[in-house]
Enzyme design. Structure first.
Site, PDB file in Angstrom:
ATOM      1  N   CYS A  52       2.339  48.986 -77.377  1.00 13.81           N
ATOM      2  CA  CYS A  52       3.709  50.396 -77.593  1.00 13.81           C
ATOM      3  C   CYS A  52       4.249  50.891 -76.622  1.00 13.81           C
ATOM      4  CB  CYS A  52       2.634  51.520 -78.636  1.00 13.81           C
ATOM      5  SG  CYS A  52       2.045  52.255 -77.297  1.00 13.81           S
ATOM      6  N   ALA A  55       1.672  52.989 -73.886  1.00 12.39           N
ATOM      7  CA  ALA A  55       0.751  51.532 -73.307  1.00 12.39           C
ATOM      8  C   ALA A  55       1.747  51.124 -72.482  1.00 12.39           C
ATOM      9  CB  ALA A  55       0.539  51.228 -74.659  1.00 12.39           C
ATOM     10  N   ARG A  86      -7.635  50.904 -69.539  1.00  9.56           N
ATOM     11  CA  ARG A  86      -6.776  50.373 -69.024  1.00  9.56           C
ATOM     12  C   ARG A  86      -7.223  49.796 -67.543  1.00  9.56           C
ATOM     13  NH1 ARG A  86      -2.696  48.919 -66.435  1.00  9.56           N
ATOM     14  NH2 ARG A  86      -2.089  47.103 -66.567  1.00  9.56           N
ATOM     15  N   HIS A 184       7.539  50.311 -69.950  1.00  7.40           N
ATOM     16  CA  HIS A 184       7.829  50.169 -68.269  1.00  7.40           C
ATOM     17  C   HIS A 184       9.159  50.614 -67.916  1.00  7.40           C
ATOM     18  CE1 HIS A 184       5.406  46.650 -69.004  1.00  7.40           C
ATOM     19  NE2 HIS A 184       4.804  47.189 -69.026  1.00  7.40           N
TER      20      HIS A 184
HETATM   21 FE1  CFM Z   1       3.051  42.192 -65.685  1.00  7.88          FE
HETATM   22 FE2  CFM Z   1       1.716  41.336 -66.766  1.00  7.88          FE
HETATM   23 FE3  CFM Z   1       2.714  43.777 -68.114  1.00  7.88          FE
HETATM   24 FE4  CFM Z   1       0.683  43.380 -65.664  1.00  7.88          FE
HETATM   25 FE5  CFM Z   1      -1.239  44.072 -67.685  1.00  7.88          FE
HETATM   26 FE6  CFM Z   1      -0.730  41.460 -68.672  1.00  7.88          FE
HETATM   27 FE7  CFM Z   1       0.451  43.931 -69.555  1.00  7.88          FE
HETATM   28 MO1  CFM Z   1      -1.869  43.466 -70.176  1.00  7.88          MO
HETATM   29  S1  CFM Z   1       1.570  41.057 -65.117  1.00  7.88           S
HETATM   30  S2  CFM Z   1       2.123  44.133 -66.312  1.00  7.88           S
HETATM   31  S3  CFM Z   1      -0.974  43.912 -65.640  1.00  7.88           S
HETATM   32  S4  CFM Z   1       3.809  41.694 -67.725  1.00  7.88           S
HETATM   33  S5  CFM Z   1      -2.365  42.176 -67.976  1.00  7.88           S
HETATM   34  S6  CFM Z   1       1.184  40.133 -67.763  1.00  7.88           S
HETATM   35  S7  CFM Z   1       0.040  43.089 -71.245  1.00  7.88           S
HETATM   36  S8  CFM Z   1      -0.629  45.132 -69.107  1.00  7.88           S
HETATM   37  S9  CFM Z   1       2.946  45.517 -69.240  1.00  7.88           S
HETATM   38  C1  HCA Z   2      -1.823  47.031 -73.455  1.00  3.96           C
HETATM   39  C2  HCA Z   2      -2.444  47.167 -72.258  1.00  3.96           C
HETATM   40  C3  HCA Z   2      -3.067  45.783 -72.593  1.00  3.96           C
HETATM   41  C4  HCA Z   2      -3.949  45.549 -73.117  1.00  3.96           C
HETATM   42  C5  HCA Z   2      -4.657  43.984 -73.326  1.00  3.96           C
HETATM   43  C6  HCA Z   2      -5.047  43.522 -74.864  1.00  3.96           C
HETATM   44  C7  HCA Z   2      -3.707  45.541 -70.790  1.00  3.96           C
HETATM   45  O1  HCA Z   2      -0.392  46.422 -73.320  1.00  3.96           O
HETATM   46  O2  HCA Z   2      -1.751  48.156 -73.988  1.00  3.96           O
HETATM   47  O3  HCA Z   2      -4.915  43.844 -75.480  1.00  3.96           O
HETATM   48  O4  HCA Z   2      -5.891  42.648 -74.429  1.00  3.96           O
HETATM   49  O5  HCA Z   2      -3.938  44.702 -70.338  1.00  3.96           O
HETATM   50  O6  HCA Z   2      -4.399  46.280 -70.718  1.00  3.96           O
HETATM   51  O7  HCA Z   2      -2.164  44.517 -72.716  1.00  3.96           O
END
Ligand code: CFM
Ligand code: HCA
Length: 531
Positions: A52, A55, A86, A184
Site C-alpha cells: 500500500c 508501505a 523493512r 514513494h
Molecule cells: Fe525500488 Fe524495488 Fe521499490 Fe526498492 Fe524494495 Fe522491491 Fe519495494 Mo520490496 S528497488 S524501492 S527496496 S521498486 S524490494 S523491487 S518491492 S520494498 S517499493
Molecule cells: C512493501 C515492502 C516489501 C514487501 C516485501 C514482501 C519489502 O512493499 O510492503 O512482500 O516480501 O521489500 O519489504 O516490498
C-alpha cells in the site's frame, strides 16, 4: 508460448481476461515497441502481491533514514511496518543520531477514531522530544487518519515552531493510489521540498555524488559505499538506505545523481536537474557486468584521466577476487531458468545477475512498475493520467537561481548521452530475450499456472508468494528481503547471491515434495452470473 498464455488466462471471465491480456507481453525483438498496461488498479477479487501507499512511503523511502524519529500515526498494527519489518540497517558515524532500533506510534484507539487523534499525536511528539531529542521528526498517516480528517500538517507546523527542529508530515494513507508507488511519490516530494537545499557544506572532495533509489536491503548500500569510496567518490547523500535527513539537506551540492531504482525516484532526479542543474545517470550495481559498466559510465561522465585509471584498477582488483567463484557457480547452474516477480526494479536488475551464472530468465514482472520501467522513458509523454494518479499531489520545482549551475556544457552532455544512460532509462522489456514473458501485477493463479507450464528452477518472490512456489516443489528466493542474506550488490555480493541460489536450487529437498494435488486434481468449478 501463445498457447501457454491462453492456458494461463483461460479461466478468467471475459472482462478480466481482456484486462489481464493487456498486462502481459511476449517479447518479440523484431518489434520496435511493445506496449504493456501498468500502474492500474488490480481487479477486485484478484489476490495481488502489491503493498500500500503507507508501505511505500514509511516502509520503503522514509524508514531507512536513521537520524529521524518516525512516528506512525495510527493503530499499532501499522507500526509493524517500521524498522524490523523493512530490515533497515545503518552504520552510525560519530555525532550522528540513530533511532532505527525503535518503533514509534500513536497507537490509536477507538476513542481517538471517534474524537480525533491530533492531541495524541502532539503528546507523542512532546514525549519523543523529551526522551530522544531528535533533529527531525517525520509523521506518517495510516488509513484512519485520512478517514477521520486529523490535520497532521498543522500539528507538524506547531511542533516545528515549538521545538525549532524539522517536523514533517506525510499524508500517505494506505488507500491512496494503486500501490506502494504512490507512497514513494509522497515521501520523496516532501524530502525534496522540506529537506534538500537546507544546509550548505564546505566541499573539499572531488567527484561528489548522491546515491538515489538504493535502500540498503541486505547491506547492499554498505558494499556500494565501500567500492565507490575506494575509487574516490564522495557520497553526499543516499536516498535513503543507510541515509540521514542531515545528509539529504546538502544533496544539492552533488555533481551527479546515480539512480539505482528508477521506479521509486526518477522524478526527484529530474527535479534536481531542473532546480540545481545536477544530471542523473542510470546505474545498476547488481551483478558484476552491470557494476563494471556503471562504474565506467560514471568515470566517463567526470572524464578525468586519474579517475578513469583508478576505476579500472578497482574493477580489476574486485573482479579478480570473485571471478573463480562465479565461474564455479556458472558450471553448477548453467542451463537453469528463473521466474522473477518483484516490486518495480529488481525483476530487471537481477536478470543480469542470473545471466552471469548461467541462468536465463523466462518470465519477469513488476508488482507496481509504470510503463516507463518496462518500455523506457520515451513513453512517458504517452502515459495517461488516471483518477488514481491525481490523488497524489504533484510537486513543481523552479530553477534555484543562486545554486543552479551546469555541471557540464550542453554540448558535452549531448555527446555523453549518446554513450551512457545520462538522464535516461531504457526499461526492462528491451533487454529481454525473444519468447520470454513480461507480466505486470502477477497474481497467484498466474504464478501457479506459469510455474506448472514453464517449470522454472527458481522463482524469485516476496513473502506473499514464496511458499506458493515451495509447495509446488520449486525453490524460491525472496528478492525483497534476500531471505535475510546479502549483501548481493557489486562484486562480492554477486558471489553471495550465486552461493545462496546454488544452495537452494541444487538442494535435493525439492524432489521430496509431493503435495496431494500432484496426484489428483484440485477443486473444479465454474464462474456463475453473466460474465
Ligand atoms: Fe525500488 Fe524495488 Fe521499490 Fe526498492 Fe524494495 Fe522491491 Fe519495494 Mo520490496 S528497488 S524501492 S527496496 S521498486 S524490494 S523491487 S518491492 S520494498 S517499493
Ligand atoms: C512493501 C515492502 C516489501 C514487501 C516485501 C514482501 C519489502 O512493499 O510492503 O512482500 O516480501 O521489500 O519489504 O516490498
Amino acid at each position: 508460448i501463445e498457447e501457454t498464455l491462453e492456458e494461463v488466462i483461460d479461466s478468467y471471465p471475459a472482462k478480466s481476461m481482456k484486462n489481464r491480456k493487456e498486462h502481459i507481453v511476449i517479447r518479440d525483438t523484431s518489434q520496435d515497441k511493445q506496449k504493456i498496461m501498468a500502474n492500474t488498479r488490480t481487479i477486485p477479487g484478484i489476490i495481488s502481491n502489491r503493498g500500500c501507499c503507507f508501505a511505500g512511503c514509511q516502509g520503503v523511502v522514509l524508514g531507512p533514514l536513521k537520524d529521524v524519529v518516525h512516528i506512525v500515526h495510527g493503530p499499532i498494527g501499522c507500526c509493524y511496518y517500521t524498522w524490523g519489518m523493512r530490515r533497515n540497517q545503518a552504520v552510525v558515524g560519530e555525532n550522528e543520531k540513530n533511532f532505527l532500533n525503535f518503533s514509534f506510534s500513536t497507537d490509536m484507539q477507538d476513542s481517538d477514531i471517534v474524537f480525533g487523534g491530533e492531541k495524541k499525536l502532539e503528546q507523542a511528539i512532546d514525549e519523543a522530544m523529551e526522551i530522544f531529542n531528535p533533529g527531525t521528526i517525520m509523521i506518517t498517516a495510516t488509513c484512519p487518519v485520512g478517514l477521520i480528517g486529523d490535520d497532521i500538517h498543522a500539528v507538524a507546523r506547531r511542533a516545528q515552531e515549538k521545538y525549532g527542529i524539522s517536523v514533517m508530515a506525510f499524508s500517505c494513507e494506505g488507500y491512496k493510489g494503486v500501490s506502494q508507488s504512490a507512497g514513494h511519490h509522497i515521501a520523496n516530494n516532501e524530502l525534496m521540498e522540506h529537506l534538500v537545499g537546507k544546509k550548505e557544506i564546505e566541499l573539499e572532495a572531488e567527484y561528489p555524488i548522491n546515491l538515489m533509489g538504493e535502500y540498503n536491503i541486505g547491506g547492499d548500500a554498505f558494499e556500494i559505499e565501500r567500492v565507490l569510496g575506494k575509487i574516490g567518490y564522495k557520497i553526499i547523500a543516499t536516498f535513503s538506505g543507510n541515509g540521514s535527513a542531515e545528509a539529504i539537506m546538502s544533496a544539492h551540492e552533488a555533481d551527479l545523481n546515480l539512480v539505482q531504482c528508477h521506479r521509486s525516484i526518477n522524478y526527484i532526479a529530474e527535479m534536481f536537474r531542473e532546480k540545481y542543474g545536477v544530471p542523473w545517470l542510470k546505474v545498476n550495481f547488481l551483478g558484476v557486468d552491470q557494476t563494471i559498466k556503471s562504474l565506467r559510465d560514471m568515470a566517463k561522465y567526470f572524464g578525468d584521466e586519474k579517475l578513469i585509471q583508478r576505476t579500472e584498477a578497482v574493477i580489476a582488483e574486485e573482479l579478480a577476487a570473485v571471478e573463480q567463484s562465479l565461474a564455479m557457480y556458472q558450471d553448477l547452474l548453467e542451463g537453469k531458468t528463473a521466474f522473477l516477480f518483484v516490486g518495480g526494479s529488481r525483476a530487471h536488475h537481477y536478470q543480469n545477475v542470473f545471466k552471469r551464472i548461467g541462468i536465463d530468465t523466462v518470465v519477469a514482472g513488476y508488482e507496481f512498475g509504470h510503463r516507463d520501467d518496462y518500455e523506457g522513458r520515451e513513453v512517458i509523454p504517452d502515459i495517461k493520467m488516471t483518477a488514481d494518479d491525481r490523488n497524489i499531489p504533484e510537486l513543481e520545482v523552479e530553477k534555484d537561481e543562486q545554486r543552479y549551475h551546469l555541471r557540464l556544457s550542453k554540448e558535452k552532455m549531448e555527446e555523453l548521452a549518446k554513450e551512457i544512460p545520462l538522464n535516461n532509462y531504457e526499461g526492462m522489456i528491451k533487454e529481454m530475450e525473444d519468447g520470454t514473458i513480461a507480466i505486470d501485477d502477477l497474481n497467484h493463479h498466474e504464478q501457479v499456472k506459469l510455474t506448472k507450464i514453464l517449470k522454472p528452477d527458481i522463482y524469485c518472490s516476496g513473502i506473499k508468494d514464496k511458499y506458493t512456489s515451495h509447495k509446488m516443489g520449486v525453490f524460491s528466493k525472496q528478492l525483497h528481503s534476500y531471505d535475510y542474506s546479502g549483501p548481493y550488490a557489486m562484486f562480492k555480493g554477486h558471489v553471495n547471491f550465486a552461493r545462496d541460489v546454488a544452495n537452494g536450487i541444487l538442494s535435493p529437498t525439492w524432489g521430496y515434495i509431493n503435495p496431494p494435488w500432484k496426484k489428483e486434481a484440485g477443486l473444479e468449478g465454474n464462474y456463475g452470473g453473466d460474465y
